[in-house]
Design an enzyme around this catalytic site. Structure first.
Site, short mmCIF file in Angstrom:
data_model
loop_
_atom_site.label_atom_id
_atom_site.label_comp_id
_atom_site.label_asym_id
_atom_site.label_seq_id
_atom_site.Cartn_x
_atom_site.Cartn_y
_atom_site.Cartn_z
N CYS A 99 1.27 -1.04 0.05
CA CYS A 99 0.51 -0.02 0.02
C CYS A 99 0.78 1.83 0.07
CB CYS A 99 -0.74 0.04 1.45
SG CYS A 99 -2.30 1.04 0.66
N HIS A 200 -3.56 -5.66 2.40
CA HIS A 200 -2.96 -5.76 3.67
C HIS A 200 -3.32 -6.97 5.09
CE1 HIS A 200 -1.44 -1.71 4.64
NE2 HIS A 200 -2.72 -0.79 4.03
N1 GLN Z 1 -2.04 6.87 2.44
C1 GLN Z 1 -2.01 5.64 1.29
C2 GLN Z 1 -3.58 5.70 1.19
O1 GLN Z 1 -4.36 6.38 1.74
C3 GLN Z 1 -2.00 4.31 1.45
C4 GLN Z 1 -3.02 3.60 2.58
C5 GLN Z 1 -2.53 1.97 3.28
O2 GLN Z 1 -1.33 2.39 3.48
N2 GLN Z 1 -3.09 1.88 3.47
O3 GLN Z 1 -4.00 5.41 -0.47
#
Ligand code: GLN
EC number: 6.3.5.13
Length: 251
Positions: A99, A200
């Site tokens: 992510c 995740h």
């Molecule tokens: N901040 C980034 C987004 O909102 C990544 C989020 C994350 O790592 N879950 O897309």
């Protein structure tokens, strides 16, 4: 199994900042799946202001983070361009990024504030925040990891990632969920042995095929072969199948 010990070194980047939704569990999984095969795994960490010698590194992990954390580190992250992380990845260093870490390995991430954070450009990809968050469970087919490999995981991101055409391919094709952007049914990215994913959960305990893909390529790169015996992942696979059944039906 080879009876000579073949140690590996895992580098965990920004563990204090990029650690959303249990991403630390990916380190635990790699350590345990190495231990079950008598592969000593040393875990190094590096964060803001640290320097890294990539010579001894065999696998890199970068987790996910909120826009706030990404803003705190993207400038520091630039030091890994050139003869560091990018060059090592171009020499087939296995890498897993999740992510927020994945986004910063592309060309840029434009957050919902409009702030554009330059990435390392390892992935020919770019990310722009959308009006809503893409949240939910994902089931995706990942032939790049092997025949009949299905990945499952949880996603929560505002960023929409689009892949370019330069030596990049999606990690998986979405069967259920959003993936990179909720439109093209692509999930993640692969460049040589560097992987980006929105999954995740953490992703590796639920997807042993991806964990072993990273370990296998690290062994081959360091020792010329993998001799990686299969593990009786029957419990993981049983859980895996029930997740696939449940979330695929939800569509
Ligand atoms: N901040 C980034 C987004 O909102 C990544 C989020 C994350 O790592 N879950 O897309």
């Amino acid at each position: 199994m080879s009876n000579t010990t073949r140690p590996l070194t895992l580098l965990h980047l920004y563990p204090d900042l990029l650690n959303l939704y249990g991403d630390r569990g990916n380190i635990i999984t790699l350590r345990q799946r190495c231990q079950w095969r008598n592969i000593p795994l040393t875990v190094q960490t590096a964060s803001l202001g640290d320097t890294v010698d990539f010579g001894p590194v065999d696998i890199v992990f970068i987790g996910g983070g909120s826009d706030r954390e990404q803003t705190l580190l993207f400038t520091d992250f630039q030091k890994y361009k050139g003869p560091a992380l990018v060059e090592a990845a171009e020499n087939d260093l296995p890498l897993l990024s999740v992510c927020g870490g994945y986004q910063l390995l592309g060309r840029y991430y434009r957050a919902h504030t409009g702030e554009e954070m330059p990435g390392l450009g390892l992935f020919d990809a770019w990310t722009e925040a959308g009006p809503t968050r893409l949240i939910g469970n994902v089931v995706a087919e990942a032939p790049v990891l092997g025949p009949d490999v299905t990945l499952v995981g949880f996603e929560n991101h505002s960023g929409r990632t689009f892949l370019g055409t330069k030596d990049i391919r999606p990690l998986a094709h979405v069967r259920s969920g959003y993936g990179n952007n909720g439109d093209d049914r692509q999930e993640g990215a692969v460049y040589r042995h560097a992987v980006g994913t929105y999954l995740h959960g953490p992703v590796l305990p639920k997807n042993p095929a991806l964990a072993d893909w990273l370990i296998r390529h690290a062994l081959i790169r360091r020792y010329g072969d993998d001799h990686l015996p299969a593990l009786p992942d029957r419990w993981e696979m049983a859980a895996h199948q029930s997740i696939i059944r449940r979330f695929s039906q939800s569509g």
